[in-house]
Design a protein around this motif. Structure first.
Motif, short mmCIF file in Angstrom:
data_model
loop_
_atom_site.label_atom_id
_atom_site.label_comp_id
_atom_site.label_asym_id
_atom_site.label_seq_id
_atom_site.Cartn_x
_atom_site.Cartn_y
_atom_site.Cartn_z
N LEU A 1 8.57 2.61 11.66
CA LEU A 1 9.16 2.85 10.34
C LEU A 1 8.31 3.83 9.53
CD1 LEU A 1 10.50 -0.68 9.33
CD2 LEU A 1 11.71 1.21 10.45
N ALA A 2 6.98 3.73 9.65
CA ALA A 2 6.10 4.68 8.95
C ALA A 2 6.28 6.09 9.51
CB ALA A 2 4.65 4.23 9.07
N THR A 3 6.41 6.20 10.82
CA THR A 3 6.63 7.51 11.44
C THR A 3 7.94 8.11 10.93
OG1 THR A 3 5.36 6.97 13.40
CG2 THR A 3 7.00 8.72 13.62
N ASN A 4 8.99 7.31 10.88
CA ASN A 4 10.27 7.81 10.36
C ASN A 4 10.13 8.26 8.91
OD1 ASN A 4 11.58 7.43 12.76
ND2 ASN A 4 12.69 5.60 12.11
N ALA A 5 9.38 7.50 8.11
CA ALA A 5 9.19 7.88 6.71
C ALA A 5 8.46 9.21 6.60
CB ALA A 5 8.43 6.79 5.96
N PHE B 1 4.90 7.52 0.82
CA PHE B 1 5.77 6.41 1.18
C PHE B 1 4.99 5.12 0.95
CE2 PHE B 1 3.52 7.07 5.15
CZ PHE B 1 3.39 5.81 5.70
N ALA B 2 5.71 4.01 0.87
CA ALA B 2 5.09 2.72 0.57
C ALA B 2 5.36 1.74 1.69
CB ALA B 2 5.62 2.18 -0.75
N LEU B 3 4.36 0.94 2.00
CA LEU B 3 4.47 -0.15 2.97
C LEU B 3 4.28 -1.46 2.23
CD1 LEU B 3 4.46 -1.39 5.87
CD2 LEU B 3 1.97 -1.05 5.84
N GLN C 1 0.85 -1.20 0.00
CA GLN C 1 0.00 0.00 0.00
C GLN C 1 0.88 1.24 0.00
OE1 GLN C 1 -3.54 0.14 0.10
NE2 GLN C 1 -3.16 2.28 -0.31
N ARG C 2 0.48 2.26 -0.75
CA ARG C 2 1.16 3.55 -0.72
C ARG C 2 0.37 4.47 0.19
NH1 ARG C 2 5.25 3.65 -3.85
NH2 ARG C 2 5.58 5.87 -3.74
N PHE C 3 1.06 5.34 0.92
CA PHE C 3 0.43 6.25 1.87
C PHE C 3 0.92 7.66 1.64
CE2 PHE C 3 0.32 2.18 4.02
CZ PHE C 3 -0.94 2.17 4.58
N SER C 4 0.05 8.61 1.88
CA SER C 4 0.49 10.00 1.99
C SER C 4 1.04 10.14 3.40
CB SER C 4 -0.68 10.95 1.71
OG SER C 4 -1.71 10.71 2.66
N GLY D 1 -2.52 5.35 9.59
CA GLY D 1 -3.16 4.48 8.61
C GLY D 1 -2.31 3.25 8.31
N ALA D 2 -1.01 3.41 8.24
CA ALA D 2 -0.12 2.29 7.96
C ALA D 2 -0.21 1.25 9.07
CB ALA D 2 1.32 2.78 7.80
N ARG D 3 -0.18 1.70 10.32
CA ARG D 3 -0.26 0.74 11.43
C ARG D 3 -1.61 0.04 11.45
NH1 ARG D 3 1.73 0.43 17.40
NH2 ARG D 3 0.23 -1.07 18.18
#
Length: 159
Positions: free
Chosen positions: A56-60, A71-73, A17-20, A25-27
């Motif tokens: 990792l999403a927070t760092n991104a 960013f992508a997960l 999934q790609r995220f803004s 949302g990633a978690r």
């Protein structure tokens, strides 16, 4: 002559999934996917994988986003090994750095958590601008319940 051994099939499950700029949302989506793969909520593997995704999403979002980019997960789960491969890719070239935060610092603990929770983690270049930070977390699935007659329903392991 010995009879050939049957090979055990290995299933690798994938979610991407790609995220803004939304780390929450990633978690949430990762937690939903882990449950869908049969990793029990509340187990140490589930909690470790969900927290690693969050960090990792927070760092991104905080350190790796270039304006106008997302960013992508990517999650992979190997049924044979019980390992979740977590990959978060962003468009910034800056490499993550572990720091030792001061006692009162409000930031700087994310990679320390990833280091403590993941079996392994690292950084690699990706095609296009940026990098991919990856981590591996062992997260066994629940076993199939024999009373469900092949429906795929899951039960908790005892012991």
């Amino acid at each position: 002559m010995t009879a050939p051994r049957a090979q055990v099939p290995v299933t690798v499950r994938t979610f991407a999934q790609r995220f803004s700029a939304t780390r929450r949302g990633a978690r949430l989506l990762a937690a939903h996917q882990l449950i869908a793969w049969g990793i029990p909520r509340g187990s140490s593997g589930f909690e470790a994988a969900a927290l690693v995704v969050a960090e990792l999403a927070t760092n991104a979002v905080v350190h790796g986003l270039v304006p106008g980019r997302d960013f992508a997960l990517l999650l992979r789960y190997d049924d044979g090994t019980g390992v979740v491969q977590i990959e978060v890719s962003d468009t910034h070239d800056r490499q993550p750095a572990r720091v030792v935060p001061e006692r009162d610092d409000e930031h700087g603990r994310g990679l320390l958590l990833v280091d403590a929770l993941a079996d392994r983690w690292g950084v690699r270049e990706r095609q296009g601008p940026g990098k991919t930070v990856w981590a591996q977390v062992t997260a066994p699935r629940q076993r199939d319940d024999p009373t469900t007659h092949g429906t795929g329903a899951l039960m908790e392991r005892s012991g």
